[in-house]
Design a protein around this motif. Structure first.
Motif, PDB file in Angstrom:
ATOM      1  N   ALA A   1       0.835  -1.197   0.000  1.00 14.63           N
ATOM      2  CA  ALA A   1       0.000   0.000   0.000  1.00 14.63           C
ATOM      3  C   ALA A   1       0.871   1.249   0.000  1.00 14.63           C
ATOM      4  N   VAL A   2       1.915   1.240   0.813  1.00 12.14           N
ATOM      5  CA  VAL A   2       2.769   2.423   0.907  1.00 12.14           C
ATOM      6  C   VAL A   2       3.486   2.672  -0.423  1.00 12.14           C
ATOM      7  N   ASN A   3       3.871   1.606  -1.107  1.00 14.44           N
ATOM      8  CA  ASN A   3       4.485   1.761  -2.435  1.00 14.44           C
ATOM      9  C   ASN A   3       3.544   2.451  -3.416  1.00 14.44           C
ATOM     10  N   LEU A   4       2.274   2.337  -3.171  1.00 12.99           N
ATOM     11  CA  LEU A   4       1.282   2.902  -4.078  1.00 12.99           C
ATOM     12  C   LEU A   4       1.142   4.421  -3.913  1.00 12.99           C
ATOM     13  N   VAL A   5       1.642   4.938  -2.810  1.00 12.88           N
ATOM     14  CA  VAL A   5       1.372   6.343  -2.481  1.00 12.88           C
ATOM     15  C   VAL A   5       1.871   7.296  -3.573  1.00 12.88           C
ATOM     16  N   THR A   6       3.053   7.027  -4.138  1.00 17.18           N
ATOM     17  CA  THR A   6       3.589   7.888  -5.195  1.00 17.18           C
ATOM     18  C   THR A   6       2.616   7.983  -6.367  1.00 17.18           C
ATOM     19  N   ALA A   7       2.034   6.842  -6.705  1.00 14.41           N
ATOM     20  CA  ALA A   7       1.111   6.829  -7.842  1.00 14.41           C
ATOM     21  C   ALA A   7      -0.183   7.557  -7.492  1.00 14.41           C
ATOM     22  N   ILE A   8      -0.611   7.435  -6.251  1.00 12.34           N
ATOM     23  CA  ILE A   8      -1.832   8.131  -5.828  1.00 12.34           C
ATOM     24  C   ILE A   8      -1.598   9.635  -5.899  1.00 12.34           C
ATOM     25  N   ALA A   9      -0.449  10.069  -5.394  1.00 11.66           N
ATOM     26  CA  ALA A   9      -0.138  11.505  -5.409  1.00 11.66           C
ATOM     27  C   ALA A   9      -0.006  12.014  -6.849  1.00 11.66           C
ATOM     28  N   THR A  10       0.544  11.180  -7.708  1.00  8.89           N
ATOM     29  CA  THR A  10       0.713  11.560  -9.116  1.00  8.89           C
ATOM     30  C   THR A  10      -0.646  11.743  -9.783  1.00  8.89           C
ATOM     31  N   ALA A  11      -1.551  10.805  -9.522  1.00 11.46           N
ATOM     32  CA  ALA A  11      -2.893  10.895 -10.096  1.00 11.46           C
ATOM     33  C   ALA A  11      -3.648  12.097  -9.529  1.00 11.46           C
ATOM     34  N   TYR A  12      -3.444  12.353  -8.258  1.00  6.17           N
ATOM     35  CA  TYR A  12      -4.134  13.472  -7.609  1.00  6.17           C
ATOM     36  C   TYR A  12      -3.697  14.803  -8.226  1.00  6.17           C
ATOM     37  N   ALA A  13      -2.390  14.940  -8.419  1.00  6.06           N
ATOM     38  CA  ALA A  13      -1.864  16.202  -8.935  1.00  6.06           C
ATOM     39  C   ALA A  13      -2.370  16.487 -10.347  1.00  6.06           C
ATOM     40  N   ASP A  14      -2.685  15.443 -11.107  1.00  7.08           N
ATOM     41  CA  ASP A  14      -3.161  15.640 -12.474  1.00  7.08           C
ATOM     42  C   ASP A  14      -4.665  15.379 -12.623  1.00  7.08           C
ATOM     43  N   SER A  15      -5.356  15.185 -11.500  1.00  3.23           N
ATOM     44  CA  SER A  15      -6.811  14.934 -11.525  1.00  3.23           C
ATOM     45  C   SER A  15      -7.168  13.756 -12.426  1.00  3.23           C
ATOM     46  N   ILE A  16      -6.531  12.617 -12.185  1.00  2.00           N
ATOM     47  CA  ILE A  16      -6.792  11.422 -12.977  1.00  2.00           C
ATOM     48  C   ILE A  16      -7.603  10.431 -12.136  1.00  2.00           C
TER      49      ILE A  16
END
Ligand code: TPP
Lengths: 541, 165
Positions: free
Chosen positions: A79-94
């Motif tokens: 789950a923690v490894n996923l955080v970068t991808a979550i933040a990336t999607a959030y920043a681009d509204s994906i």
């Protein structure tokens, strides 16, 4: 129907018409994986080689399909490894929906093996999140999660599901609709305000349209292009808005900002009315919003009220879905001309003559240009982060029907390859080209295996300068050329690496090999890689 | 400038951490935050006293509104709202000073909650500014413990803040 919650998750995914999920298993998510096996004809599971890449792949898939995509990870480290991808999607509204396993409910809070408070850790980067404690809530939570991810200003939604909850039995029925009293995204714009925006645009002498990623989010590409055509208004984009408009269109003046092109920045400086459509005017796009709002009349459409007035004050704020607002505007828009203004901007358009690159290297801008002239119009370009990204953003000339994706807001290295895998799976008939650097490639090349395993034929371009080029340039310009921690010595030979993966490859070191390599890239039906050697001191702009 | 912001939220666990997280990561300053149930058991109401200019309050309101579990946000105008906060203070008071403190309590409207041979515990429910003054007045009397609830507020007259059905 009676079933386990794990089976119910699978049913929810089917109901949402999810055909592919990207994930990485572990003990805490095994009940779900077990249920997923029974649905393997309906839902394809792609085993990525790192959870963040699962998130990026879902991100690429979502961008191309226009619908929320799904990634999965186990509890704790997964789950923690996923955080970068979550933040990336959030920043681009994906819109992505992330499913994580969690330790048993009665163990939560006791620091047991592989327990991580993922809803807490991801909180700053999610549109919404759930820690599912009652299995009965599962169908509603999934329905809401997909709805929230995909509507309004899209974004990532996380559902964390304890193992015992996955195993519990429930009566499954997927809700038909959602009703969340705290979530009612606005869609239609205020009609009177739309009229005011239009008349401000009409009365402008030097109007300019600036397109952001919101145009893709609302699928308003056609509408904005039509409006620009009818009213003959020049267009620029942010990095997230690249490929809404074709580079071949005479109304188009490129990407603005710190790494943007002269014509776009000139246009922002000289316009009298700036019409922002789904663009948030981030600091890399406009460095001095306060000066801009003083000298320019600003019209701003955004679906997120919080974006209006956040970075730049708007004279005419307009909250709504870009597509619907623009449709209303198109009903009323009258043909116009702005010849003088467009001629003025044409003067600052860059000419296409490329400097000769030092021996053994090629000019990266020339490479991008040639690549774009060779690839078919409907090509999807997935750019990483760094100099390579800017070369791609400004040098690759998008044709009508092309698409450019990148991690714009977060600038996450290691995005391009997994995102391209997702993009290609969402549009198997379109060519997908990755542009990355030798630094970023080494954050993501483990995904070559994923692409091979699932026959995902993306085309990879690694721009090698044996440096973290963009940081090197920053040190050159801002720190007296004191270069440190930017040397990539020790990197593998990328051609041998491609061999190790059994894929075709080609190294480009001069103009002749450049043409051959581009042809190979274009004609290959399989996963392939070309390495483009560029000068270690090559400039971004 | 101080602003009083009323927020109706779903009565779920985790809502408070989302809200406090939002304030800290966006750099909004909170003077106080008070939360409790409402007449509708599914809804809690949070009253936030925040410091900032017009731009900041507008951003606070908009960012709060983006949270899925936030049902309604309203900034209460200073003159249009009734606000109260409870203060409890424990003073170390020798017997010969008791009547002095009693007089202060009487004048300020504070009540004596508890009395021991060496201490007096006072409570006062009033507005933020009254409590501030009260704190100054009791400061010389050896305050050994002091707690405040944070302000709660409601609009004057017939106006209400409710969740739309
Ligand atoms: C995950 C991550 N770490 C660090 C950075 C900071 N950063 C931005 S550009 C860059 C250099 C990228 O190097 P490379 O991929 O080789 O591309 P180049 O700039 O040389 O084209 C770095 C380290 C980042 N954007 N993302």
């Amino acid at each position: 129907m009676r079933m386990t919650a794990a089976q119910a998750i699978v049913e929810c995914l089917k109901a949402e018409n999810i055909k592919v999920v990207y994930g990485y298993p572990g003990a805490a998510i095994c009940p779900f994986y077990d249920a997923l096996l029974d649905a393997k004809d309906d839902i394809k599971h792609v085993l990525v080689r790192h959870e963040a890449n699962g998130g990026h792949a879902a991100n690429g898939y979502a961008r191309i399909s226009g619908k929320p995509a799904v990634c999965i990870a186990t509890s704790g480290p997964g789950a923690v490894n996923l955080v970068t991808a979550i933040a990336t999607a959030y920043a681009d509204s994906i819109p992505i929906v992330c499913i994580t396993g969690q330790v048993n409910t009665d163990q939560i809070g006791r620091d047991v093996f592989q327990e991580a408070d993922i809803t807490g850790a991801a909180e700053p980067f999610v549109k919404h999140s759930y820690l599912l404690s009652d299995p009965k809530d599962l169908p509603r939570v999934f329905k809401e999660a997909f709805y929230i991810a995909g509507t309004g200003r899209p974004g990532p939604v996380l559902i964390d599901i304890p193992m015992d909850v996955q195993k519990a039995e429930i009566d499954f029925e997927y809700p038909e609709s959602v009703s969340i009293r705290g979530y009612k995204p606005s869609s239609k714009g205020n009609y009177n305000q739309i009229k005011r925006v239009l008349s401000a645009l009409e009365s402008a002498e030097k109007p300019l349209i600036c397109i952001g990623g919101g145009v893709f989010a609302s699928n308003a590409q056609n509408e904005i292009c039509k409006l620009a055509e009818i009213m003959q208004i020049p267009v620029i984009t942010t990095m997230m808005g690249i490929s809404v408009f074709s580079d071949e269109n005479p109304l188009f003046f490129g990407m603005l900002g710190m790494h943007g092109v002269a014509s776009a920045n000139r246009a922002v400086n000289d316009c009298d009315v700036l019409f922002l459509v789904g663009a948030r005017v981030g600091d890399r796009a406009v460095r001095t919003p306060l000066t801009l709002e003083k000298t320019t009349k600003i019209l701003h459409i955004d679906i997120d009220p919080a974006e209006i007035g956040k970075n730049v004050g708007a004279d005419y704020p307009l909250v709504g879905d870009a597509k619907l607002v623009l449709q209303d505007m198109l009903q009323m828009a009258k043909p116009m001309e702005h010849k003088e203004w467009i001629n003025h901007l044409n003067l600052s358009k860059a000419k296409k003559d490329f400097d000769k690159a030092p021996e053994g290297t090629v000019n990266p801008r020339e490479f991008m240009y040639k690549l774009s002239k060779t690839m078919p119009a409907n090509t999807i370009v997935s750019a990483d982060v760094g100099q390579n990204q800017i070369w791609a953003a400004t040098g690759y000339k998008i044709k009508d029907g092309g698409r450019f994706i990148t991690s714009g807001g977060m600038g996450t290295m290691g995005y391009s390859v997994p995102a391209a895998i997702g993009a290609k799976m969402a549009a198997p008939d379109r060519p997908v080209v990755v542009i990355c650097g030798d630094g970023s490639f080494q954050m993501e090349f483990m995904e070559l295996a994923t692409a091979i395993q699932h026959g995902v034929a993306i085309k990879i371009v690694v721009m090698t300068n044996n440096r973290l080029g963009m940081v090197r340039e920053l040190q050159t310009n801002g720190y007296n050329d004191r270069q440190t921690a930017v040397f990539l010595d020790g990197s593998p030979d990328f051609i041998k690496l491609a061999n190790a993966y059994g894929i075709k490859s080609y190294r480009v070191t001069n103009d002749e090999t450049m043409d051959e390599a581009i042809d190979m890239l274009k004609n290959s039906d399989e996963l392939c890689l070309i390495e483009v050697v560029v000068d270690k001191m090559a400039k971004t702009l | 400038m101080k602003h009083t912001i009323s927020v109706l939220v779903e009565n779920h666990s985790g809502v408070l951490s989302r809200i406090s997280g939002l304030f800290s990561r966006r750099g909004f300053n909170i003077d106080s935050l008070a939360v409790g149930p409402t007449q509708d058991p599914t809804i809690s109401r949070i009253t936030i006293i925040a410091d900032g200019n017009e731009y900041t309050v507008e951003q606070i309101e908009k960012q709060l509104n983006k949270l899925v579990e936030v049902i309604k946000v309203k900034t209460l105008e200073k003159d249009e709202c009734l606000a109260r906060e409870l203060l409890i203070a424990k003073l170390s008071v020798p017997a010969d000073k008791r009547s002095e403190v009693m007089t202060i309590a009487e004048i300020t409207g504070a009540k004596v909650m508890d009395l021991t041979l060496t201490t007096m515990t006072l409570e006062l429910c009033d507005t933020y500014s009254h409590l501030k003054r009260f704190e100054e007045i009791i400061a010389p009397y050896n305050v050994i413990e002091l707690v405040r609830t944070g302000t709660i507020a409601i609009s004057k007259g017939a106006d209400t803040i409710t969740a739309k059905k």
